[in-house]
Motif scaffolding. Sequence first.
Motif, PDB file in Angstrom:
ATOM      1  N   VAL A   1      91.296  45.881  52.229  1.00  0.00           N
ATOM      2  CA  VAL A   1      89.976  46.011  51.611  1.00  0.00           C
ATOM      3  C   VAL A   1      89.012  44.588  52.132  1.00  0.00           C
ATOM      4  N   LEU A   2      89.782  43.780  52.621  1.00  0.00           N
ATOM      5  CA  LEU A   2      89.068  42.389  52.984  1.00  0.00           C
ATOM      6  C   LEU A   2      88.053  43.086  54.251  1.00  0.00           C
ATOM      7  N   PRO A   3      88.529  43.682  55.486  1.00  0.00           N
ATOM      8  CA  PRO A   3      87.237  44.003  56.148  1.00  0.00           C
ATOM      9  C   PRO A   3      86.368  45.090  55.690  1.00  0.00           C
ATOM     10  N   GLU A   4      86.989  45.756  54.788  1.00  0.00           N
ATOM     11  CA  GLU A   4      86.112  46.864  54.362  1.00  0.00           C
ATOM     12  C   GLU A   4      84.962  46.183  53.264  1.00  0.00           C
ATOM     13  N   GLU A   5      85.267  45.032  52.830  1.00  0.00           N
ATOM     14  CA  GLU A   5      84.369  44.531  51.894  1.00  0.00           C
ATOM     15  C   GLU A   5      83.215  43.746  52.646  1.00  0.00           C
ATOM     16  N   ILE A   6      83.831  43.501  53.745  1.00  0.00           N
ATOM     17  CA  ILE A   6      82.769  42.884  54.747  1.00  0.00           C
ATOM     18  C   ILE A   6      81.774  43.644  55.312  1.00  0.00           C
ATOM     19  N   LEU A   7      82.108  45.141  55.411  1.00  0.00           N
ATOM     20  CA  LEU A   7      81.177  46.144  55.888  1.00  0.00           C
ATOM     21  C   LEU A   7      80.235  46.451  54.798  1.00  0.00           C
ATOM     22  N   LEU A   8      80.844  46.810  53.649  1.00  0.00           N
ATOM     23  CA  LEU A   8      80.304  47.146  52.489  1.00  0.00           C
ATOM     24  C   LEU A   8      79.079  46.389  51.908  1.00  0.00           C
ATOM     25  N   GLN A   9      79.294  44.845  52.132  1.00  0.00           N
ATOM     26  CA  GLN A   9      78.358  43.807  51.529  1.00  0.00           C
ATOM     27  C   GLN A   9      77.183  43.860  52.461  1.00  0.00           C
ATOM     28  N   ILE A  10      77.278  44.397  53.536  1.00  0.00           N
ATOM     29  CA  ILE A  10      75.652  44.259  54.402  1.00  0.00           C
ATOM     30  C   ILE A  10      74.893  45.183  53.732  1.00  0.00           C
ATOM     31  N   GLY A  11      73.908  44.605  53.348  1.00  0.00           N
ATOM     32  CA  GLY A  11      72.719  45.118  52.506  1.00  0.00           C
ATOM     33  C   GLY A  11      73.151  45.136  51.023  1.00  0.00           C
ATOM     34  N   SER A  12      74.132  45.147  50.516  1.00  0.00           N
ATOM     35  CA  SER A  12      74.427  45.123  48.975  1.00  0.00           C
ATOM     36  C   SER A  12      73.731  43.794  48.527  1.00  0.00           C
ATOM     37  N   LYS A  13      73.305  44.048  47.090  1.00  0.00           N
ATOM     38  CA  LYS A  13      72.682  43.064  46.446  1.00  0.00           C
ATOM     39  C   LYS A  13      73.974  42.142  45.738  1.00  0.00           C
ATOM     40  N   ALA A  14      75.052  42.632  45.675  1.00  0.00           N
ATOM     41  CA  ALA A  14      76.159  41.919  44.909  1.00  0.00           C
ATOM     42  C   ALA A  14      76.828  40.975  45.753  1.00  0.00           C
ATOM     43  N   LEU A  15      77.203  41.285  46.775  1.00  0.00           N
ATOM     44  CA  LEU A  15      78.087  40.100  47.586  1.00  0.00           C
ATOM     45  C   LEU A  15      77.254  39.735  48.815  1.00  0.00           C
ATOM     46  N   ARG A  16      76.630  38.826  48.869  1.00  0.00           N
ATOM     47  CA  ARG A  16      75.778  38.478  50.045  1.00  0.00           C
ATOM     48  C   ARG A  16      76.283  37.327  50.703  1.00  0.00           C
ATOM     49  N   LEU A  17      77.089  37.642  51.789  1.00  0.00           N
ATOM     50  CA  LEU A  17      77.732  36.626  52.322  1.00  0.00           C
ATOM     51  C   LEU A  17      76.625  35.787  53.317  1.00  0.00           C
ATOM     52  N   GLY A  18      75.961  36.541  53.975  1.00  0.00           N
ATOM     53  CA  GLY A  18      74.941  35.800  55.023  1.00  0.00           C
ATOM     54  C   GLY A  18      75.440  35.946  56.325  1.00  0.00           C
ATOM     55  N   ALA A  19      74.732  35.830  57.350  1.00  0.00           N
ATOM     56  CA  ALA A  19      75.001  35.905  58.891  1.00  0.00           C
ATOM     57  C   ALA A  19      76.150  34.713  59.137  1.00  0.00           C
ATOM     58  N   ASN A  20      75.642  33.635  58.676  1.00  0.00           N
ATOM     59  CA  ASN A  20      76.382  32.567  59.071  1.00  0.00           C
ATOM     60  C   ASN A  20      78.105  32.681  58.436  1.00  0.00           C
ATOM     61  N   ARG A  21      78.134  33.080  57.228  1.00  0.00           N
ATOM     62  CA  ARG A  21      79.410  33.093  56.739  1.00  0.00           C
ATOM     63  C   ARG A  21      80.264  34.361  57.280  1.00  0.00           C
ATOM     64  N   ARG A  22      79.344  35.386  57.446  1.00  0.00           N
ATOM     65  CA  ARG A  22      79.908  36.748  57.897  1.00  0.00           C
ATOM     66  C   ARG A  22      80.537  36.390  59.462  1.00  0.00           C
ATOM     67  N   MET A  23      79.842  35.343  60.339  1.00  0.00           N
ATOM     68  CA  MET A  23      80.383  35.178  61.670  1.00  0.00           C
ATOM     69  C   MET A  23      81.543  34.332  61.597  1.00  0.00           C
ATOM     70  N   GLU A  24      81.675  33.333  60.515  1.00  0.00           N
ATOM     71  CA  GLU A  24      82.555  32.426  60.547  1.00  0.00           C
ATOM     72  C   GLU A  24      83.872  33.117  60.085  1.00  0.00           C
ATOM     73  N   VAL A  25      83.685  34.346  58.999  1.00  0.00           N
ATOM     74  CA  VAL A  25      84.694  34.976  58.834  1.00  0.00           C
ATOM     75  C   VAL A  25      85.342  36.003  59.824  1.00  0.00           C
ATOM     76  N   ASN A  26      84.417  36.639  60.329  1.00  0.00           N
ATOM     77  CA  ASN A  26      84.894  37.488  61.478  1.00  0.00           C
ATOM     78  C   ASN A  26      85.894  36.657  62.744  1.00  0.00           C
ATOM     79  N   GLY A  27      85.054  35.220  62.807  1.00  0.00           N
ATOM     80  CA  GLY A  27      85.601  34.510  63.767  1.00  0.00           C
ATOM     81  C   GLY A  27      87.177  34.096  63.432  1.00  0.00           C
TER      82      GLY A  27
END
Length: 931
Positions: A149-175
């Motif tokens: 579910v960890l990668p699934e949540e990354i995909l689901l949160q894009i455009g979601s108003k609930a879990l907003r990671l932001g591009a910087n955090r998303r890049m950090e997490v993906n790295g």
Amino acid sequence: MENSPPLETVHQALQALYNNPDVAGKEKASVWLGELQRSVFAWQVADQLLTQNTDLESCYFAAQTMRTKIQCFFHELPASSHSSLRDSLLNHASKITPETPPVIVTQLSLAVADLALQMGTWKRAVVDLIERYGSNTQQLPFLLEVLTVLPEEILLQIGSKALRLGANRRMEVNGDLYKTSPVVVQLLTACIENNQFDSRLQMKIFRCLGSWFNINVISQDDIVNSKVLHAAFHVLSVKDCPSNLHEAASDCICSALCSVEELGRNLELAEALFRGVLTLQEAYHISVAQEDTDKTINYCRIFAEMAESFLPAIISTPTQGLGDFTSLDLLLICAGHHLYEVAEITFSFWYRLSEELYHKNVEQINEIFRPYIQRLIVALCRHCQLEPDHEGIPDESSDFGEFRGRVSELTKDIIFIVGSSTCFNQMFETLQAQTVSTSWDICEAALFLMAAVAKNITSEENNVPQVIEAMLSLPSDAHVAVKYTSIQLIGELCEWIEKRPQLLDPVLQFLLAGLQQPALASASATALQSICTSCRSQMKEHFDGLLQIAQAMDSFNLSNDAAIGLLKGTATILTQLPYENVGDGLKQLCSFQLDPLNKLLAEGEPTVKQGSKHDPTLWLDRLAAIFRHLNPSVPNGQPHPCQNVLQEVFPVLSNACEKYQSDVRIVERCCRCIRFAIRCLGKNSASVLQPLVSQMVNLYQVHQHSCFLYLGSILVDEYGTDATCVPGLLNMLQAFCTPAFKQLEEHNGLRNHPDTVDDLFRLCLRFVQRAPVAFLQCQMAKPILCCAIAACSLDHRDANASVMKFLEDLINCATAQDHKDDFEVRRSLIEELLRDHGQTLVHSLLNTAVFCLPTYMVSDVADVIYELMLLDRPTFCQWLEITLKALPTESSGGTVTATHSQLTDFHKAVTSAENVKHVCNALKDFARLFR
């Protein structure tokens, strides 16, 4: 909720929710528990419930609450409590056993995953989880669930108003995930080696691997030769594989194929997948022989996904390497399957192929693919065949009917590769080889495919006359479905018939005969509309016949859409008549609708049931269709031929508005009729202007139907340049604004009334376009601008577009060099408005683009921002700087949302933009930092 409730009270509420037979008690418990979940006390309550582990209901509620709080309300917690929350969650997870219900495992997994994504200080989340749970067989399912579910949540949160990671955090997490992927692959490999006979665990393993493929964080070096990937192909090749495991393995391979779409970066993995997929051909045939449809569909999904991923190679290096046409052969094998559901899986690839070939537009490349498209069309024609024992006409609303519709659309998309004439002739040969009496289903399917390409047939096509002759001479005992599809084909050949006027009379006789058969009436009316549209000049002499059909329309078994279509066609021909005949023709045509409408107004009740015999919308829709498609030419100096008819129609529509004033559905239809009548006559409708405005204003005070606002915008569009009409129109605007503002100022008023927002700003936009100075000088200009600023954040597509267009054109009044005498006045008035509200507007626009609107709506915001810059770039630079300084640049999890450098770069990109596209791109890139 002011205080944390006792756990006993929570348990009682849960018992009432799940076990109380009293519905009112359940609802009361549900409302109370919802308030608890939204309160800050939910964190502690959920933790305590999980610790107690009393029963399934309380544990599920606690786990679900914890996940929701972390996902949506993480900002409530101070950073100092994040570590203790993590430790508490992991301790709860350590108590999971094989008997723990899966729903609780899933909620806890999601809670841990969402925490790992948001908690910037948890640097080694995946490694920590593997070290803690990887060696414990009881906790292994939980570990796999979290890793899934960890990668699934990354995909689901894009455009979601609930879990907003932001591009910087998303890049950090993906790295971080990319760095830890070798450890994950190692874990999954060990799991697959140690659990070769545990299908449930294998499913989890394949689902987990697929999830990591979906976000492209697995290095091909780690996975190409791994046993876990080979295991997925092995599972798919075993004929007695359990269905659930087969589906999980298929999903995993499909995800892997999606991840290699950039073939240059993933060539080694792509080649390995290609070799693996080719080994599944025999398994596919076995599944077909065993009639195991689920597995057949899985194989087809894999073949289609491979073809889509390798499409660049298939087009650039056809028949070579990854462009090997084996991919196409596999898809055509699937297209040949007896179930249309299997064939339909391949459609996405054919769409993409046609799009690529269309843009390339190279005949030599098209020629390579032509034989495959011809084979596909043959397969599609076979799939479109109705059952031989089918009775009646094709049911276009059934699943099979919708499939045939998709076949028609696909055929229209791919037909340029083989040519419409080639396809038409191909189907013609099929017809010649059959007889309607013995193979009606094959003939009908061929006619259906012909209809899909008929619009593209050239006037020189030789076989069309034979086809038309065969359809016009169908025997009386021909299957009704063949007659039905023949009528549809006649309609699609309307442009070809227009070049063959000698065919018009027999075609009209054929369609008239169809009108008199209940099953064929609607199709005949639709085809007749097409003939009227294409053969306008030839159909003038048949207008009297069309009038007779319109008068007798209700004696035919027509659908409402078909009846309206027939009236559209008749109105189109009426437009072609000589000026002196238009008025009488329109009067007769309208009388067929006005007579029953007047009868309803005299006898019917103010409240009517939709679709009942007392429903006036049937006649209102027909009247609207007539005026909408009527556009007669008026000789200079002559009165409009429809003026007298409007004098008869308007009182009836006015009475209908008055009688049914509380029924928004009927009032909207009345306004629609008046709108098209005014559009038809233009300023020749001035006689109804004053009574119409008075009635609209009076009714809007009682019933805030937004259609009155929309109709008002039509009046401003037509009469806004007439100085004598402007004061009255402005009074109308002011009368509308008072109740409209009251409605929009309610709690959630903007969100609850998007139609009012949409139509109000359409009305204001028309004033800006037609009478800008008068509008800007009126007392409503400032409150309307304030309302627009407040409505910027509304994410309703049409309403927001109207607001943005109003703002754009409003500001454009001060920048457009249109050489009008009032330019300086306009500029001065707008600058005065923006002195008070410019900073607020920029703040609203930027926050809207970043936090409120989906990406596809940001371009409208960019239009407004660009206009502001054109007006006064230095002042806008200051407004934007102040707005940027107020943005939150750090998330509640301690991660940086936007760096100072990124804020500076964005400010520079926007303020130095030379066109609106540059502003739009900068806005979209910037918004990703906060999403």
